[in-house]
Design a protein around this motif. Structure first.
Motif: not given
Length: 153
Positions: A41-45, A50-56
Protein backbone atom coordinates in the motif's frame (compact mmCIF):
# COMPACT_ATOMS: atom_id res chain seq x y z
CA UNK A 1 20.52 3.49 -9.67
CA UNK A 2 21.14 3.35 -5.92
CA UNK A 3 18.67 6.12 -5.22
CA UNK A 4 16.02 4.12 -7.11
CA UNK A 5 15.98 1.63 -4.23
CA UNK A 6 16.27 4.18 -1.45
CA UNK A 7 13.87 3.67 1.45
CA UNK A 8 11.56 6.40 0.20
CA UNK A 9 11.21 5.03 -3.34
CA UNK A 10 8.20 3.05 -4.47
CA UNK A 11 10.33 0.15 -5.85
CA UNK A 12 11.70 -0.44 -2.36
CA UNK A 13 8.22 -0.66 -0.83
CA UNK A 14 6.80 -2.84 -3.59
CA UNK A 15 9.77 -5.21 -3.42
CA UNK A 16 9.61 -5.32 0.39
CA UNK A 17 5.88 -6.06 0.21
CA UNK A 18 6.38 -8.92 -2.22
CA UNK A 19 9.24 -10.37 -0.18
CA UNK A 20 7.17 -10.26 2.99
CA UNK A 21 4.23 -11.94 1.27
CA UNK A 22 6.50 -14.67 -0.09
CA UNK A 23 8.14 -15.11 3.33
CA UNK A 24 4.72 -16.03 4.71
CA UNK A 25 4.89 -19.21 2.62
CA UNK A 26 8.12 -20.29 4.33
CA UNK A 27 7.38 -19.10 7.88
CA UNK A 28 3.61 -19.31 8.26
CA UNK A 29 2.08 -17.43 11.13
CA UNK A 30 -0.01 -14.92 9.28
CA UNK A 31 2.00 -11.92 10.47
CA UNK A 32 4.43 -11.13 7.65
CA UNK A 33 1.55 -11.05 5.18
CA UNK A 34 0.03 -7.99 6.85
CA UNK A 35 3.36 -6.17 6.89
CA UNK A 36 3.70 -7.10 3.23
CA UNK A 37 0.25 -5.66 2.60
CA UNK A 38 1.29 -2.46 4.40
CA UNK A 39 4.45 -2.20 2.30
CA UNK A 40 2.50 -2.71 -0.93
CA UNK A 41 0.00 0.00 0.00
CA UNK A 42 2.83 2.41 0.85
CA UNK A 43 4.53 1.52 -2.45
CA UNK A 44 1.36 2.30 -4.38
CA UNK A 45 0.76 5.55 -2.48
CA UNK A 46 4.37 6.57 -3.12
CA UNK A 47 4.05 5.69 -6.80
CA UNK A 48 0.93 7.86 -7.05
CA UNK A 49 2.76 10.74 -5.40
CA UNK A 50 0.56 10.81 -2.29
CA UNK A 51 3.44 9.96 0.08
CA UNK A 52 6.77 11.65 -0.54
CA UNK A 53 8.81 11.91 2.64
CA UNK A 54 10.47 8.95 4.31
CA UNK A 55 8.82 9.80 7.61
CA UNK A 56 5.31 9.77 6.15
CA UNK A 57 6.03 6.49 4.37
CA UNK A 58 7.29 4.82 7.54
CA UNK A 59 4.36 6.14 9.57
CA UNK A 60 1.84 5.00 6.95
CA UNK A 61 3.56 1.59 6.74
CA UNK A 62 3.38 1.14 10.51
CA UNK A 63 -0.24 2.22 10.80
CA UNK A 64 -1.53 0.15 7.88
CA UNK A 65 0.44 -2.96 8.90
CA UNK A 66 -0.61 -2.89 12.55
CA UNK A 67 -4.26 -2.07 11.77
CA UNK A 68 -4.42 -4.85 9.18
CA UNK A 69 -2.74 -7.26 11.58
CA UNK A 70 -5.20 -6.64 14.42
CA UNK A 71 -8.31 -6.14 12.28
CA UNK A 72 -7.94 -8.96 9.78
CA UNK A 73 -5.73 -11.66 11.31
CA UNK A 74 -8.50 -13.58 13.10
CA UNK A 75 -10.75 -13.46 10.05
CA UNK A 76 -7.97 -14.70 7.79
CA UNK A 77 -7.01 -17.49 10.19
CA UNK A 78 -10.63 -18.60 10.36
CA UNK A 79 -10.82 -18.51 6.57
CA UNK A 80 -7.55 -20.44 6.12
CA UNK A 81 -8.11 -23.02 8.85
CA UNK A 82 -11.88 -23.29 8.91
CA UNK A 83 -14.37 -22.15 11.49
CA UNK A 84 -13.76 -24.98 13.98
CA UNK A 85 -11.20 -23.82 16.50
CA UNK A 86 -11.05 -27.12 18.38
CA UNK A 87 -11.65 -30.26 16.31
CA UNK A 88 -12.30 -32.24 19.52
CA UNK A 89 -15.51 -30.28 20.08
CA UNK A 90 -16.69 -30.59 16.48
CA UNK A 91 -19.50 -32.87 15.37
CA UNK A 92 -17.85 -36.26 15.22
CA UNK A 93 -20.26 -37.67 12.65
CA UNK A 94 -18.47 -36.14 9.68
CA UNK A 95 -18.28 -39.58 8.08
CA UNK A 96 -22.05 -39.98 8.16
CA UNK A 97 -22.11 -43.04 10.40
CA UNK A 98 -25.27 -42.20 12.33
CA UNK A 99 -28.27 -43.75 10.65
CA UNK A 100 -26.17 -46.13 8.53
CA UNK A 101 -27.38 -49.71 8.23
CA UNK A 102 -24.95 -52.39 9.42
CA UNK A 103 -24.88 -56.17 9.33
CA UNK A 104 -24.31 -57.98 12.62
CA UNK A 105 -21.25 -60.26 12.27
CA UNK A 106 -21.19 -61.76 15.77
CA UNK A 107 -23.80 -62.24 18.46
CA UNK A 108 -23.77 -59.40 20.95
CA UNK A 109 -22.77 -60.94 24.28
CA UNK A 110 -22.58 -58.56 27.23
CA UNK A 111 -23.47 -55.67 24.91
CA UNK A 112 -20.45 -55.97 22.57
CA UNK A 113 -19.94 -57.48 19.15
CA UNK A 114 -18.78 -56.88 15.60
CA UNK A 115 -20.64 -55.31 12.69
CA UNK A 116 -20.00 -54.77 9.00
CA UNK A 117 -20.22 -51.17 7.79
CA UNK A 118 -19.25 -50.19 4.24
CA UNK A 119 -17.33 -53.44 3.79
CA UNK A 120 -15.25 -53.01 6.96
CA UNK A 121 -15.51 -54.81 10.31
CA UNK A 122 -16.18 -52.50 13.26
CA UNK A 123 -16.33 -53.02 17.01
CA UNK A 124 -19.80 -52.19 18.24
CA UNK A 125 -21.84 -52.05 21.39
CA UNK A 126 -25.55 -52.29 21.98
CA UNK A 127 -27.91 -52.46 24.92
CA UNK A 128 -30.00 -54.99 22.94
CA UNK A 129 -29.24 -58.68 22.35
CA UNK A 130 -28.47 -58.64 18.61
CA UNK A 131 -27.99 -61.86 16.65
CA UNK A 132 -25.52 -62.67 13.87
CA UNK A 133 -26.92 -62.01 10.37
CA UNK A 134 -29.47 -59.44 11.51
CA UNK A 135 -29.45 -55.80 10.48
CA UNK A 136 -29.09 -52.83 12.79
CA UNK A 137 -28.51 -49.11 12.56
CA UNK A 138 -25.75 -46.92 13.94
CA UNK A 139 -27.15 -44.58 16.58
CA UNK A 140 -23.87 -43.11 17.85
CA UNK A 141 -20.15 -43.66 17.89
CA UNK A 142 -17.29 -43.05 20.27
CA UNK A 143 -14.03 -43.04 18.36
CA UNK A 144 -13.92 -46.33 16.45
CA UNK A 145 -16.63 -48.07 18.48
CA UNK A 146 -20.11 -47.86 17.02
CA UNK A 147 -23.30 -47.93 19.05
CA UNK A 148 -25.98 -49.88 17.21
CA UNK A 149 -29.66 -50.59 17.67
CA UNK A 150 -32.30 -52.73 15.99
CA UNK A 151 -34.46 -49.59 15.82
CA UNK A 152 -33.78 -46.91 13.22
CA UNK A 153 -32.67 -43.58 14.73
Amino acid sequence: MLELFAINGYPFWLLLGLLLLVSELFVPGLVAAFFGLGALVVGLLTLLGILESTGSQLLCFAIISVLALFALRKQCQRWLRGAEADPATANLDDAGFIGARVEILTDFDDGAGDVLLNGAKWDAESSEPLQRGASAWVTDHRGIVLTVSSQRP
